[in-house]
Design an enzyme around this catalytic site. Structure first.
Site, PDB file in Angstrom:
ATOM      1  N   LYS A  11       0.840  -1.202   0.000  1.00  0.00           N
ATOM      2  CA  LYS A  11       0.000   0.000   0.000  1.00  0.00           C
ATOM      3  C   LYS A  11       0.873   1.249   0.000  1.00  0.00           C
ATOM      4  CE  LYS A  11      -3.809  -2.511   1.978  1.00  0.00           C
ATOM      5  NZ  LYS A  11      -4.457  -3.080   3.159  1.00  0.00           N
ATOM      6  N   GLN A  17      -5.036  -1.908   9.407  1.00  0.00           N
ATOM      7  CA  GLN A  17      -4.845  -3.235   8.805  1.00  0.00           C
ATOM      8  C   GLN A  17      -5.438  -4.315   9.715  1.00  0.00           C
ATOM      9  OE1 GLN A  17      -3.392  -3.759   5.646  1.00  0.00           O
ATOM     10  NE2 GLN A  17      -4.246  -5.791   6.000  1.00  0.00           N
ATOM     11  N   ASP A  21     -11.424   2.311   3.248  1.00  0.00           N
ATOM     12  CA  ASP A  21     -11.669   0.872   3.104  1.00  0.00           C
ATOM     13  C   ASP A  21     -13.154   0.585   2.843  1.00  0.00           C
ATOM     14  OD1 ASP A  21      -9.677  -1.018   3.120  1.00  0.00           O
ATOM     15  OD2 ASP A  21      -9.466  -1.086   5.301  1.00  0.00           O
TER      16      ASP A  21
END
Ligand code: NAD
Length: 285
Positions: free
Chosen positions: A53, A97, A120
């Site tokens: 990322k 995460q 997200d």
């Protein structure tokens, strides 16, 4: 019939070029899209995802901030950090995460992220907005699947889509996105009776099960579009999907391979969401 391959790597590269151009435009207006990634503990797979990322951010000219926290960090400390990032003007996207250590409540953490920075697309507000067809951050893997189909000129309206898997991050939202585009959607899962009966009627099948080579040729009808979300290791330790590519590709009309199918789209759509967030922050000024 031998299926046409939907090349996710190529489509992702094309989308990333478009994103990089938009990033440059925003920069000329004084805004650099910024993504903060919080990594708790030292889970090896999570470390790899986070590195990828960061790399993608840099390649596209975005600002990336990695915050690493010890496995033992308290829930309170993590929530305080998220609160700080919610307020930080240089940060447009916040990603925690997953998975988190057991002593931390994942739902509470997701809900503490500002819906305006939830790139997200996991916050209940964004999920609700997605379900009601409003402007929302769409979850990256489902969103990437829709872009793959759009870029391959595969129409969705009126099609019968069978989604195998009902997780909150893939199965459930991807079915909703298909419904938003006027498909008829069937969800199958671990308690579905006679899976084959359902999948054999599908014009489009999405496999998000997490079992190597689970979907076989007998599960699909001739010419179906087969989207393989799975990222698994087979007995030989080789990367493979949820679809038995060798036999299904002989019968399907279109198929995504693993790797180079859905996978490259997930980070691409994360980058897209961060860009979108930065652009929207400009409108709020
Ligand atoms: P999950 O474990 O949360 O969900 C799996 C789903 O499969 C469940 O809803 C379950 O009901 C269903 N299932 C299990 N056994 C079944 C059976 N016998 N018949 C029918 N359904 C069954 O998994 P997930 O997070 O949705 O991930 C699915 C796969 O996709 C995994 O391989 C994961 O690694 C991969 N994944 C890939 C990406 C990507 O970027 N390409 C992103 C997320 C997940």
């Amino acid at each position: 019939m031998t299926a046409q391959i939907i090349n996710g790597k190529e489509i992702a590269a094309k989308k990333r070029l478009e994103i990089a151009e938009e990033v440059e435009k925003l920069k000329s207006q004084g805004i650099t899209p910024g993504l903060a990634v919080i990594l708790v503990g030292n889970n090896h797979a999570s470390q790899t995802y986070v590195k990828n990322k960061e790399k993608a951010c840099k390649e596209l000219g975005m600002y990336s901030l990695l915050i690493e926290m010890l496995e033992e960090v308290s829930e309170g400390e993590l929530l305080a950090k998220i609160e700080e990032l919610n307020e930080a003007t240089e940060i447009h996207g916040i990603l925690v995460q997953l998975p988190l250590p057991k002593h931390i409540d994942e739902k509470k953490v997701i809900e503490s992220i500002s819906p305006l920075k939830d790139v997200d697309g996991f916050h209940p507000i964004n999920i609700g907005r997605m379900m009601t067809g409003q402007n929302a951050f769409l979850p990256c893997t489902p969103y990437g699947i829709m872009v793959l189909l759009e870029e391959s000129d595969i129409s969705i309206s009126g099609k019968h889509v069978v989604v195998v898997g009902r997780s909150n991050i893939v199965g459930k939202p991807v079915g909703q996105l298909f419904l938003n585009q006027h498909a008829t959607v069937t969800y199958c899962h671990s308690r579905t009776k006679d899976l084959k009966f359902h999948t054999n009627q599908a014009d489009i099948i999405v496999a998000a099960v997490g079992i190597p080579n689970f979907i076989k040729a007998e599960h699909i009808k001739d010419g179906a579009v087969v989207i393989d979300v799975g990222i698994n290791r087979n007995e030989a330790g080789k990367l493979c999907g949820d679809v038995d590519f060798d036999e299904v590709s002989e019968k399907a009309g279109y198929i995504t391979p693993v790797p180079k199918g859905v996978g490259p789209m997930t980070i691409t759509m994360l980058m897209y969401n961060t860009l979108k967030s930065a652009a929207e922050s400009l409108n709020r000024k």
